[in-house]
Design a protein around this motif. Structure first.
Motif, PDB file in Angstrom:
ATOM      1  N   ARG A  91      25.995  25.779  46.223  1.00 18.31           N
ATOM      2  CA  ARG A  91      25.357  27.087  46.373  1.00 18.31           C
ATOM      3  C   ARG A  91      24.832  27.631  45.049  1.00 18.31           C
ATOM      4  NH1 ARG A  91      29.538  29.656  48.054  1.00 18.31           N
ATOM      5  NH2 ARG A  91      30.078  30.309  45.953  1.00 18.31           N
ATOM      6  N   ASP A  92      25.655  27.550  43.976  1.00 18.11           N
ATOM      7  CA  ASP A  92      25.340  28.244  42.733  1.00 18.11           C
ATOM      8  C   ASP A  92      24.871  27.339  41.596  1.00 18.11           C
ATOM      9  OD1 ASP A  92      26.211  30.643  43.968  1.00 18.11           O
ATOM     10  OD2 ASP A  92      28.286  30.238  43.364  1.00 18.11           O
ATOM     11  N   GLY A  93      25.061  26.040  41.739  1.00 21.53           N
ATOM     12  CA  GLY A  93      24.692  25.125  40.672  1.00 21.53           C
ATOM     13  C   GLY A  93      25.648  25.142  39.494  1.00 21.53           C
ATOM     14  N   VAL A 148      32.453  27.109  29.074  1.00 25.36           N
ATOM     15  CA  VAL A 148      31.861  28.381  28.651  1.00 25.36           C
ATOM     16  C   VAL A 148      30.443  28.148  28.129  1.00 25.36           C
ATOM     17  CG1 VAL A 148      32.005  30.188  26.875  1.00 25.36           C
ATOM     18  CG2 VAL A 148      34.008  29.643  28.263  1.00 25.36           C
ATOM     19  N   ASP A 149      30.263  27.106  27.343  1.00 21.69           N
ATOM     20  CA  ASP A 149      28.922  26.787  26.853  1.00 21.69           C
ATOM     21  C   ASP A 149      27.978  26.494  28.018  1.00 21.69           C
ATOM     22  OD1 ASP A 149      29.767  27.165  24.254  1.00 21.69           O
ATOM     23  OD2 ASP A 149      29.976  25.026  23.816  1.00 21.69           O
ATOM     24  N   LEU A 150      28.470  25.775  29.025  1.00 21.10           N
ATOM     25  CA  LEU A 150      27.655  25.482  30.205  1.00 21.10           C
ATOM     26  C   LEU A 150      27.270  26.779  30.932  1.00 21.10           C
ATOM     27  CD1 LEU A 150      26.422  23.492  32.248  1.00 21.10           C
ATOM     28  CD2 LEU A 150      28.660  23.467  33.382  1.00 21.10           C
ATOM     29  N   ALA A 151      28.223  27.692  31.086  1.00 26.19           N
ATOM     30  CA  ALA A 151      27.927  28.970  31.746  1.00 26.19           C
ATOM     31  C   ALA A 151      26.877  29.752  30.969  1.00 26.19           C
ATOM     32  CB  ALA A 151      29.205  29.795  31.894  1.00 26.19           C
ATOM     33  N   ARG A 152      26.989  29.777  29.647  1.00 25.85           N
ATOM     34  CA  ARG A 152      26.020  30.495  28.812  1.00 25.85           C
ATOM     35  C   ARG A 152      24.629  29.874  28.932  1.00 25.85           C
ATOM     36  NH1 ARG A 152      28.539  35.065  28.140  1.00 25.85           N
ATOM     37  NH2 ARG A 152      29.784  35.317  26.266  1.00 25.85           N
ATOM     38  N   ARG A 153      24.557  28.556  29.048  1.00 24.75           N
ATOM     39  CA  ARG A 153      23.245  27.920  29.211  1.00 24.75           C
ATOM     40  C   ARG A 153      22.675  28.170  30.608  1.00 24.75           C
ATOM     41  NH1 ARG A 153      25.986  23.550  26.984  1.00 24.75           N
ATOM     42  NH2 ARG A 153      25.822  22.381  28.935  1.00 24.75           N
ATOM     43  N   THR A 154      23.553  28.273  31.599  1.00 24.60           N
ATOM     44  CA  THR A 154      23.110  28.438  32.987  1.00 24.60           C
ATOM     45  C   THR A 154      22.624  29.856  33.252  1.00 24.60           C
ATOM     46  OG1 THR A 154      24.675  26.734  33.676  1.00 24.60           O
ATOM     47  CG2 THR A 154      23.818  28.182  35.397  1.00 24.60           C
ATOM     48  N   LEU A 155      23.449  30.833  32.923  1.00 23.93           N
ATOM     49  CA  LEU A 155      23.106  32.249  33.105  1.00 23.93           C
ATOM     50  C   LEU A 155      23.541  32.991  31.840  1.00 23.93           C
ATOM     51  CD1 LEU A 155      24.265  32.726  36.812  1.00 23.93           C
ATOM     52  CD2 LEU A 155      21.915  32.770  35.976  1.00 23.93           C
TER      53      LEU A 155
END
Length: 184
Positions: A65-67, A126-133
């Motif tokens: 759903r959210d990627g 956390v780095d992935l979340a920052r890159r995603t949104l």
């Protein structure tokens, strides 16, 4: 029929983080059914393998759903040897206005404790979340007695926040946008 391949989300120096996979059901229950890993969980450990499958299904659905979502964590030397889960999930339950935030989650089997693996996985997610949104707030919900989890969150840069409320009474911490993490 061969099982679907694992989708690697990120690799670190020692870890591989993958999207949850149906074959992770045993690892989900092993980690989440262990009383020691759930000492501070208000719901306690999972009581059945079926609960583990339901949680695994929800993790897979989050990715679809959210990627983004929680990852299965394994050593690079043995990517199938999942010993924990870490990542961020979009949630609306911490804000009265229903606007989503990222909830940081990490839970590891005792064999992974005390080696800096949780920090490595959390930094990567956390780095992935920052890159995603990039502007989405990232919060961590932690029982006040869970000193190891609180220590990790603070080292990553999380700070106490009263902007969000956990319905189960745990403390809420937020990661500032500049993420000024401790170096120890």
């Amino acid at each position: 029929m061969a099982p679907a391949p694992r989708i690697t989300v990120v690799e670190t120096a020692r870890l591989v983080l993958t999207r949850p996979h149906p074959e992770d059901a045993a690892a989900v229950f092993a980690v989440h059914g262990d009383p020691e890993t759930n000492r501070y969980n208000p719901h306690g450990p999972m009581r059945s393998a079926e609960e583990g499958v339901a949680f695994l299904d929800s993790m897979i659905e989050d990715w679809e759903r959210d990627g983004i979502g929680y990852c299965a964590v394994a050593p690079r030397a043995d990517p199938a040897g999942v010993f924990g889960f870490a990542g961020t999930q979009l949630t609306r339950r911490l804000r009265p206005d229903g606007i989503p935030v990222f909830n940081l989650y990490y839970r590891f089997a005792p064999i992974a404790w005390g080696r800096g693996l949780a920090r490595e996985a959390v930094d990567a997610t956390v780095d992935l979340a920052r890159r995603t949104l990039p502007t989405m707030p990232i919060v961590a919900v932690i029982d006040a007695a869970n000193v190891p989890s609180l220590t990790l969150a603070r080292r990553v840069g999380f700070r106490a926040s009263d902007a969000f409320v956990d319905r189960e009474g745990r403390d809420v911490y937020m990661l500032p946008q500049d993420r000024a993490a401790d170096t120890d």
